[in-house]
Design an enzyme around this catalytic site. Sequence first.
Site, PDB file in Angstrom:
ATOM      1  CG  ASP A 189       5.611  21.833  11.093  1.00 38.60           C
ATOM      2  OD1 ASP A 189       5.976  20.401  12.010  1.00 38.60           O
ATOM      3  OD2 ASP A 189       6.691  22.198  10.789  1.00 38.60           O
ATOM      4  CD  GLU A 229      -0.633  14.505  12.326  1.00 30.82           C
ATOM      5  OE1 GLU A 229       0.484  13.328  12.052  1.00 30.82           O
ATOM      6  OE2 GLU A 229      -1.042  13.709  12.771  1.00 30.82           O
ATOM      7  N   GLY A 243       2.975  12.539  12.162  1.00 27.77           N
ATOM      8  CA  GLY A 243       2.604  10.469  11.946  1.00 27.77           C
ATOM      9  C   GLY A 243       2.019  10.322  12.721  1.00 27.77           C
ATOM     10  CG  ASP A 260      11.551  17.237  10.768  1.00 24.52           C
ATOM     11  OD1 ASP A 260      10.594  16.314  11.241  1.00 24.52           O
ATOM     12  OD2 ASP A 260      11.864  17.802  11.378  1.00 24.52           O
TER      13      ASP A 260
HETATM   14  C1  GLA Z   1       9.580  20.251  11.811  1.00 23.46           C
HETATM   15  C2  GLA Z   1       9.043  19.476  10.463  1.00 23.46           C
HETATM   16  C3  GLA Z   1       9.473  20.135   9.285  1.00 23.46           C
HETATM   17  C4  GLA Z   1      10.499  21.277   9.242  1.00 23.46           C
HETATM   18  C5  GLA Z   1      10.689  22.168  10.482  1.00 23.46           C
HETATM   19  C6  GLA Z   1      10.808  23.635  10.302  1.00 23.46           C
HETATM   20  O1  GLA Z   1      10.139  19.858  12.401  1.00 23.46           O
HETATM   21  O2  GLA Z   1       9.234  19.037  10.285  1.00 23.46           O
HETATM   22  O3  GLA Z   1       9.446  18.830   8.378  1.00 23.46           O
HETATM   23  O4  GLA Z   1       9.561  22.101   8.659  1.00 23.46           O
HETATM   24  O5  GLA Z   1       9.533  21.994  11.028  1.00 23.46           O
HETATM   25  O6  GLA Z   1      10.642  24.543  11.723  1.00 23.46           O
END
Ligand code: GLA
Length: 530
Positions: free
Chosen positions: A278, A319, A321, A342
């Site tokens: 991530d 990342e 997108g 997200d």
């Molecule tokens: C980002 C990712 C999520 C999750 C959180 C964890 O926001 O996009 O899917 O993994 O981090 O902190």
Amino acid sequence: MHRQLECDVKSGGRLMRASTSFLGASQNLVLLLFLLFSMTAAFAQGIGADKEIRTPPPPAMPRINGPGIYGAHPGHPFLYRIPATGAKPIKFSAKGLPKGLMLNSETGIISGSVKSAGKYVVQLHASNARGKAGRSFRIVIGDSLALTPPMGWSTWYMAYTNISQKMVLAQADAMISSGLADHGYSYVNIDDGWNRKPDSKDASIDPPTRDAQGNMLTSSNFPDLKAMTGELHGKGLKTGIYTSPGPRTCGGYQGTYQHEEQDARQFAAWGFDFLKYDLCSYAELMKDRHNNDEAKKPYQLMGSILAKLDRDFVFNLCEYGWGDVSQWAREVGGNFWRTTDDVGAGLDGSLWKSMDAYGFGEAGLEKYAGPGGWNDPDNILLGKIIWKDKLVPTPLTPNEQYTWMTLWSVLDAPLVFGGDMTQLDDFTLNVLTNDEVIAVNQDVLGKQGVPVSKSGKLEVWLKPLEDGSKAVGLFNRGDEDSDVTVKWSDLSLQGEHKVRDVWRQKDLGAFKEDFHSKVGAHGAELLRVW
Ligand code: GLA
């Protein structure tokens, strides 16, 4: 010719469909009794307004579910639990397993390791007191993993960083006891929050974040990751770990920056099978987050490290997108990559909007998806999910939930469930475990679906399947129930074609020129056309 075999019967607040057109008087009486019975049953179950359970229960006879193909690297540990429904106990057997693999006939777990690359066609068999079932299954030992979209679960939307080894093991037990694993769900993935935080005062996660040799240290809530992965593997499940290429994860925990190889080797030594990588704080090290070369760099590095390990790691890029990740993700070894922000950023009424925008927004990315690498519009937020430190039921309507699973299946999106597996109600299970819907997602051809017609908020999506049939999603993104029509010409078909209602697992008959169906507000129907 414009024909509809079915009529929608709203009854007891429950939408039901019944083929009435050719029924005689006595059959009508039977139908009426059935409707009355269903109404009573619906109320007895406390099923709400339109919480129609579409998925018929799996038969007591054994049925082998899951993908028709599975890939692993030569010489690496191999693990596959044959997903099968039917009355337990089920006895398993297999013909044609490659040298090095063994099947446990009681558990259906295939394990071992295959030295030689090759394509092996295996005949799987399952039998119980009620009958037997067989299925051909291709094992491909080579350089590709995730030949169909990975299926599993993740801690993130159930608990954010409030996670523990105990919780993960309880969820894994529930993946088995709820039956999810019998329909193909197999990855139990830990997201952010399993290790230590540089600036924390909480004793369970406070520094140091690494030992004197630089090894990443776990939170005291994860006392023994090696024992945890061992327990999961013993159940035939696989398990994932999470980190960031940056100095910190998104939740502020220790990231892998400048310890990439050491950490990856540690994850392998612990026995993980999956890595979500991530971007998080790595973005602060970048001059331009939308610059492909810059975004690619950390993933290229980790991809090349994972390729050297002696275990298979499904590599999940996250990342959000940015840039053109779909274009380069495969090149760096990615097996699936987030194409969006997200999805659950807001449960305050915005979940439908983000799901709708992200899911339907995948149109155009289909050319990058296929066996080994998939576009990922994020986890599936059904059942009980976290909202302000509490587990709450998903705010989505039943129609919206059917849309989620229908769309992710048509999109060949990884099916990563985000809710609590220990608290699955009948409705949520029915949405998550329809084997014919899952079969569309897991189809060996691996062709991401595309929209073939749009009329206002009504859309028809097409996903060609390996057997030559076509999966067709009828979507209503609007706020009113509407009639959605699919024209055979939009599917490049002519003449008469058989239509199956995939959710209700029912043949609807043969239709000329087109088919139409009522689709509820924000709802979806899934057809298979031969
Ligand atoms: C980002 C990712 C999520 C999750 C959180 C964890 O926001 O996009 O899917 O993994 O981090 O902190």
